[in-house]
Design a protein around this motif. Sequence first.
Motif, PDB file in Angstrom:
ATOM      1  N   LEU A 189       0.812  -1.210   0.000  1.00 49.95           N
ATOM      2  CA  LEU A 189       0.000   0.000   0.000  1.00 49.95           C
ATOM      3  C   LEU A 189       0.853   1.271   0.000  1.00 49.95           C
ATOM      4  CD1 LEU A 189      -2.792   1.332   0.180  1.00 49.95           C
ATOM      5  CD2 LEU A 189      -2.624   1.148   2.682  1.00 49.95           C
ATOM      6  N   LEU A 190       1.850   1.326   0.889  1.00 51.43           N
ATOM      7  CA  LEU A 190       2.642   2.541   1.050  1.00 51.43           C
ATOM      8  C   LEU A 190       3.841   2.536   0.104  1.00 51.43           C
ATOM      9  CD1 LEU A 190       2.620   2.717   4.949  1.00 51.43           C
ATOM     10  CD2 LEU A 190       1.052   3.810   3.337  1.00 51.43           C
ATOM     11  N   THR A 191       4.084   3.679  -0.539  1.00 51.15           N
ATOM     12  CA  THR A 191       5.182   3.796  -1.498  1.00 51.15           C
ATOM     13  C   THR A 191       6.214   4.843  -1.082  1.00 51.15           C
ATOM     14  OG1 THR A 191       3.888   5.384  -2.770  1.00 51.15           O
ATOM     15  CG2 THR A 191       3.768   3.078  -3.457  1.00 51.15           C
ATOM     16  N   GLN A 192       5.903   5.660  -0.078  1.00 51.23           N
ATOM     17  CA  GLN A 192       6.824   6.691   0.406  1.00 51.23           C
ATOM     18  C   GLN A 192       6.841   6.670   1.930  1.00 51.23           C
ATOM     19  OE1 GLN A 192       8.613   8.150  -1.882  1.00 51.23           O
ATOM     20  NE2 GLN A 192       7.345   7.438  -3.601  1.00 51.23           N
ATOM     21  N   ASP A 193       7.925   7.195   2.516  1.00 52.65           N
ATOM     22  CA  ASP A 193       7.974   7.284   3.971  1.00 52.65           C
ATOM     23  C   ASP A 193       8.185   8.722   4.453  1.00 52.65           C
ATOM     24  OD1 ASP A 193      10.571   7.523   3.186  1.00 52.65           O
ATOM     25  OD2 ASP A 193      11.309   5.754   4.239  1.00 52.65           O
ATOM     26  N   ARG A 194       7.912   9.692   3.563  1.00 50.41           N
ATOM     27  CA  ARG A 194       7.923  11.099   3.947  1.00 50.41           C
ATOM     28  C   ARG A 194       6.704  11.772   3.327  1.00 50.41           C
ATOM     29  NH1 ARG A 194      11.342   9.023   6.527  1.00 50.41           N
ATOM     30  NH2 ARG A 194      13.390   9.844   7.148  1.00 50.41           N
ATOM     31  N   ASP A 195       6.136  12.758   4.026  1.00 47.89           N
ATOM     32  CA  ASP A 195       4.969  13.449   3.475  1.00 47.89           C
ATOM     33  C   ASP A 195       5.392  14.338   2.309  1.00 47.89           C
ATOM     34  OD1 ASP A 195       6.013  15.836   4.584  1.00 47.89           O
ATOM     35  OD2 ASP A 195       4.817  15.635   6.395  1.00 47.89           O
ATOM     36  N   VAL A 196       4.417  14.922   1.626  1.00 45.54           N
ATOM     37  CA  VAL A 196       4.703  15.677   0.408  1.00 45.54           C
ATOM     38  C   VAL A 196       5.512  16.930   0.713  1.00 45.54           C
ATOM     39  CG1 VAL A 196       3.589  17.093  -1.368  1.00 45.54           C
ATOM     40  CG2 VAL A 196       2.855  14.731  -1.004  1.00 45.54           C
ATOM     41  N   TRP A 197       5.216  17.617   1.816  1.00 45.53           N
ATOM     42  CA  TRP A 197       6.026  18.779   2.181  1.00 45.53           C
ATOM     43  C   TRP A 197       7.503  18.391   2.263  1.00 45.53           C
ATOM     44  CZ3 TRP A 197       6.051  23.982   2.994  1.00 45.53           C
ATOM     45  CH2 TRP A 197       7.113  24.493   3.732  1.00 45.53           C
ATOM     46  N   THR A 198       7.798  17.304   2.972  1.00 45.86           N
ATOM     47  CA  THR A 198       9.184  16.881   3.159  1.00 45.86           C
ATOM     48  C   THR A 198       9.805  16.438   1.839  1.00 45.86           C
ATOM     49  OG1 THR A 198       8.605  16.192   5.405  1.00 45.86           O
ATOM     50  CG2 THR A 198      10.696  15.388   4.526  1.00 45.86           C
ATOM     51  N   GLN A 199       9.020  15.785   0.988  1.00 41.59           N
ATOM     52  CA  GLN A 199       9.525  15.418  -0.338  1.00 41.59           C
ATOM     53  C   GLN A 199       9.980  16.668  -1.094  1.00 41.59           C
ATOM     54  OE1 GLN A 199       6.752  12.893  -2.563  1.00 41.59           O
ATOM     55  NE2 GLN A 199       6.021  12.000  -0.639  1.00 41.59           N
ATOM     56  N   LEU A 200       9.155  17.700  -1.099  1.00 40.08           N
ATOM     57  CA  LEU A 200       9.478  18.925  -1.817  1.00 40.08           C
ATOM     58  C   LEU A 200      10.685  19.628  -1.208  1.00 40.08           C
ATOM     59  CD1 LEU A 200       5.837  20.246  -2.318  1.00 40.08           C
ATOM     60  CD2 LEU A 200       7.339  19.368  -4.119  1.00 40.08           C
ATOM     61  N   VAL A 201      10.770  19.649   0.105  1.00 44.96           N
ATOM     62  CA  VAL A 201      11.894  20.295   0.770  1.00 44.96           C
ATOM     63  C   VAL A 201      13.205  19.570   0.458  1.00 44.96           C
ATOM     64  CG1 VAL A 201      12.911  20.771   3.039  1.00 44.96           C
ATOM     65  CG2 VAL A 201      10.528  21.371   2.594  1.00 44.96           C
ATOM     66  N   HIS A 202      13.159  18.260   0.340  1.00 45.80           N
ATOM     67  CA  HIS A 202      14.368  17.505  -0.023  1.00 45.80           C
ATOM     68  C   HIS A 202      14.812  17.816  -1.451  1.00 45.80           C
ATOM     69  CE1 HIS A 202      15.727  14.652   3.103  1.00 45.80           C
ATOM     70  NE2 HIS A 202      14.514  14.823   3.591  1.00 45.80           N
TER      71      HIS A 202
END
Length: 452
Positions: A189-202
């Motif tokens: 089910l899960l494909t990421q382990d960071r929320d979208v805000w954190t994805q963008l900040v990275h």
Amino acid sequence: MFKPIVFLFLHAICDIALTTQCGKVWLTVSSLWRPIAAGNKVVDAELEVNWDLDCPPNVGYPDTIKVFTADPAHNKTIKPQLTLFILEQIRGYYRTNITVGRPSLSGGWDATGGATLPGPHCLKHYAALYKDNVILTSSCLQIWPTWMYDLRRQLGRLPIGTLMIPGTHNSGCYQHGDLTRRHAFERYLLTQDRDVWTQLVHGIRYLDIRVGYYYSMANNTTFDEEVSQVNRFWVNHDVIRVTPLMTIIKDVRNFLDVARGEVVILDFHRFPVGFEGRPSSHRRLVSILHREFGGLILKPDKGVEGLGPTLNDIWNSGRRLIICYGDKHTANEYDWLWPPMTQAWGNQQTVEGLFKYMDETITGHKRSRNSQNPLWAVMAELTPVPLDMLFEWTGGLRQMADSMNRNLTALFQDEWWKQTNIVATDFFLGNNLIDISIQSNIKKSNIAQWRL
């Protein structure tokens, strides 16, 4: 105020310069997890050390890699958390038992707000290559929330369709809060382990979104029809809802508000629940997007030679959000929606099969691009089949991502960067594609300037 920014930027440049002398070392974060004997908690987000050496004869090869919780070049007394004896292993990888967790984001980039500083920012952990106790090069686990605009002098002339843009697959399918056994056993089910805000900040700039609309999920506690409609939209993984869509919208909008030079591509690629034969669902979704993003939305532009507008063109327009819409009929109704984007999806279950497909696609032998949309994405993740999920042959999406991620960095770094536009992955911290994308775009810029 400018001194820390200049220092961090020069630190990044120095790392690049040192890399040319003797290869490089970098840190990633494992997608895997380990159970704890008692309780509901698990160990996850463990640090990985990676190296790729290319040393000239007069330098000689490093003999050790050390991992620290601060920059060893500026803290001579700090003790390493880990020492690896590499002994001329040219390329390698080591998964540590050092847990990264969900650290606060440096430079004021925590989602709680505050003064956000541009430029790259190191998080807690550093890795350094040594020979005879002398540092040859080092790097940190870092965020680069403003990389596009930081490099505007180099990248401004590049069309958006020629940039290498790091992205995530099923971007909204992440766990909320710390990982537990319950989350861990949601293997498919899960494909990421960071929320979208954190994805963008990275540094992620492409988000792959699948939306479901649930007619029966009106909020019974409110009489506000507008709020009620918003609450019915969810980000899905196939037919299973995972995250309220409004959570994703707020993260993107807040990021664009504070990262004022960054360009984000929001790809509403599929609509698995509540849209089939119901154009009203599309109209409701589009109405929400226009209301929330308004003047940030960039209208479709194929640009020169069909490669899209340059970053300079986008910055001059003042509109930095590209919304691609997977339903072509709806996209045709609104002049600010970009046509459906081509996703090169291999539907492969083995690493070998997917890499073969990706090589054929990226090098152009089997590429099929939408002439109406200058953007296209390589989906660099394995796809389970029903039998995999029934018998757990592959171990789940985390294991599948782990088998892919450690190899993606080298393949894109060596060859694929030249032709790649967008590349989307699962558990993006397990690869180094954000850094590879940034360095590749600098190389593309140098090539473009040389041709001019």
